[in-house]
Design an enzyme around this catalytic site. Structure first.
Site, PDB file in Angstrom:
ATOM      1  N   LYS A 298     -10.072   2.731  14.494  1.00  0.00           N
ATOM      2  CA  LYS A 298      -8.751   2.849  15.142  1.00  0.00           C
ATOM      3  C   LYS A 298      -8.262   4.286  15.167  1.00  0.00           C
ATOM      4  O   LYS A 298      -7.807   4.767  16.189  1.00  0.00           O
ATOM      5  CB  LYS A 298      -7.699   2.018  14.402  1.00  0.00           C
TER       6      LYS A 298
ATOM      7  N   ARG B 293       1.195  -4.422  11.072  1.00  0.00           N
ATOM      8  CA  ARG B 293       0.135  -5.009  10.251  1.00  0.00           C
ATOM      9  C   ARG B 293       0.548  -6.374   9.726  1.00  0.00           C
ATOM     10  O   ARG B 293      -0.243  -7.008   9.019  1.00  0.00           O
ATOM     11  CB  ARG B 293      -0.150  -4.096   9.056  1.00  0.00           C
TER      12      ARG B 293
ATOM     13  N   ARG C 157     -17.233   6.296   3.726  1.00  0.00           N
ATOM     14  CA  ARG C 157     -16.206   7.088   4.392  1.00  0.00           C
ATOM     15  C   ARG C 157     -15.649   8.172   3.471  1.00  0.00           C
ATOM     16  O   ARG C 157     -15.265   7.909   2.337  1.00  0.00           O
ATOM     17  CB  ARG C 157     -15.079   6.166   4.865  1.00  0.00           C
TER      18      ARG C 157
ATOM     19  N   ARG D 250     -11.000   8.890  -0.164  1.00  0.00           N
ATOM     20  CA  ARG D 250      -9.633   8.401  -0.352  1.00  0.00           C
ATOM     21  C   ARG D 250      -9.673   7.293  -1.394  1.00  0.00           C
ATOM     22  O   ARG D 250     -10.604   6.508  -1.423  1.00  0.00           O
ATOM     23  CB  ARG D 250      -9.118   7.808   0.974  1.00  0.00           C
TER      24      ARG D 250
ATOM     25  N   ARG E 166      -8.531  -4.428   0.849  1.00  0.00           N
ATOM     26  CA  ARG E 166      -8.038  -4.142   2.206  1.00  0.00           C
ATOM     27  C   ARG E 166      -8.555  -5.158   3.204  1.00  0.00           C
ATOM     28  O   ARG E 166      -7.837  -5.567   4.119  1.00  0.00           O
ATOM     29  CB  ARG E 166      -8.455  -2.732   2.640  1.00  0.00           C
TER      30      ARG E 166
END
Ligand code: AMP
Length: 221
Positions: A18, A93, A132, A164, A175
Site C-alpha cells: 500500500k 482500518r 522488511r 521497525r 498485525r
C-alpha cells in the site's frame, strides 16, 4: 483524472505494498497522499504526546484507538490542501473509522470515490513481511531479498537499515490477526456501498501500479 476531486482508499493487508503504491499513485495522479501510519511516526519523531501514545500500540502491532486516530485524520482532511481529493493509505482500518470518514466527507458535500483492495494471500504476506527493513534516516522501505538496499547509496545503505518494531515476528502475527478481525470487514463494507475495486497484488510493483491507475481511471470517467 487530476482535475477531478477524488477520495480514494487503498485497502489491503500489511505488506500488500500500500505504502509504495500510494506514493507512486499520488505522484502520478496529483492526489494528496495521507498515511495515518506516517502521521503517527512523524508525531513520534517530533516527540509529541500523540506520538508516544501511538507507539505503545504500534510496537505490538495493534491499532491505535479509533477516537485518537479519527480525530487526527479528520483534522487533516479539514485543511485546504485536502479539498482537491486524497489518497488514503492505512485509513480506515475499522468500520467505525470508515463511518466517521463517510460522515465527515458527507458534511463537505463529498464522498469516497472508490476503494481499491490490493489483494495478496496470507502466505505471500508472511514471506514479504519477514524481511522488511527501513532506512533509519529517511524511512524508505526495502526488503532484504526482494528489494535490497543499495550499497552505494549515501543514505539508504545496508548499515543504516533498521527493522521497525512492528515488523518483528510477534508483531507481524498480531498485525495479520488484527487485519483479519478489524480491517477485512471493510471489504464487505465498501462492496455493499458499490465502491470496491480490486487489483492483484501478487504481481511486480509496476504491474500493480498500472492496474491501480486503470482502476482509478475506470471510476473517473
Ligand atoms: P502502517 O504504516 O500503515 O502500517 O501503520 C503502522 C501502525 O500505525 C499500525 O500497525 C497501527 O498501529 C498504527 N496505525 C496506522 N494507521 C492506523 C489506523 N487507521 N487505525 C489505527 N491504527 C493505525
Amino acid at each position: 483524472m487530476t482535475d477531478q476531486t477524488m477520495y480514494v482508499i487503498l485497502l489491503g493487508p500489511p505488506g500488500a505494498g500500500k505504502g509504495t503504491q500510494a506514493v507512486q499513485t499520488a505522484e502520478r495522479t496529483g492526489l494528496l497522499h495521507l498515511s495515518t501510519g506516517d502521521m503517527f511516526r512523524e508525531n513520534l519523531r517530533n516527540g509529541t504526546e500523540l506520538g508516544s501514545l501511538a507507539k505503545t500500540f504500534m510496537d505490538k502491532g495493534e491499532l491505535v484507538p479509533d477516537d485518537v486516530t479519527i480525530r487526527m485524520l479528520l483534522e487533516r482532511i479539514s485543511r485546504e490542501d485536502a479539498r482537491a481529493g486524497c489518497l488514503f493509505d492505512g485509513f480506515p482500518r475499522t468500520v467505525e473509522q470508515a463511518r466517521a470518514l463517510d460522515e465527515a466527507l458527507g458534511e463537505q458535500g463529498n464522498e469516497i470515490t472508490v476503494t481499491v483492495l490490493i489483494d495478496v494471500s496470507d502466505e505471500e504476506i508472511t514471506r514479504r513481511l519477514g524481511g522488511r527493513v527501513s532506512c533509519a534516516s529517511c524511512g524508505s522501505v526495502f526488503h532484504e531479498i526482494f528489494n535490497p538496499p543499495k550499497a552505494e547509496s549515501p543514505c539508504c545503505d545496508q548499515v543504516n537499515m533498521i527493522q521497525r518494531d512492528d515488523d518483528k515476528p510477534a508483531a507481524i502475527a498480531n498485525r495479520l490477526q488484527v487485519y483479519a478481525d478489524q480491517t477485512e470487514p471493510l471489504v464487505a463494507y465498501y462492496r455493499q456501498a458499490d465502491k470496491l475495486s480490486s487489483v492483484n497484488g501478487e504481481q511486480s510493483p509496476q504491474a500493480v501500479g498500472e492496474d491501480l491507475l486503470a482502476a482509478l481511471q475506470a471510476v473517473s470517467d
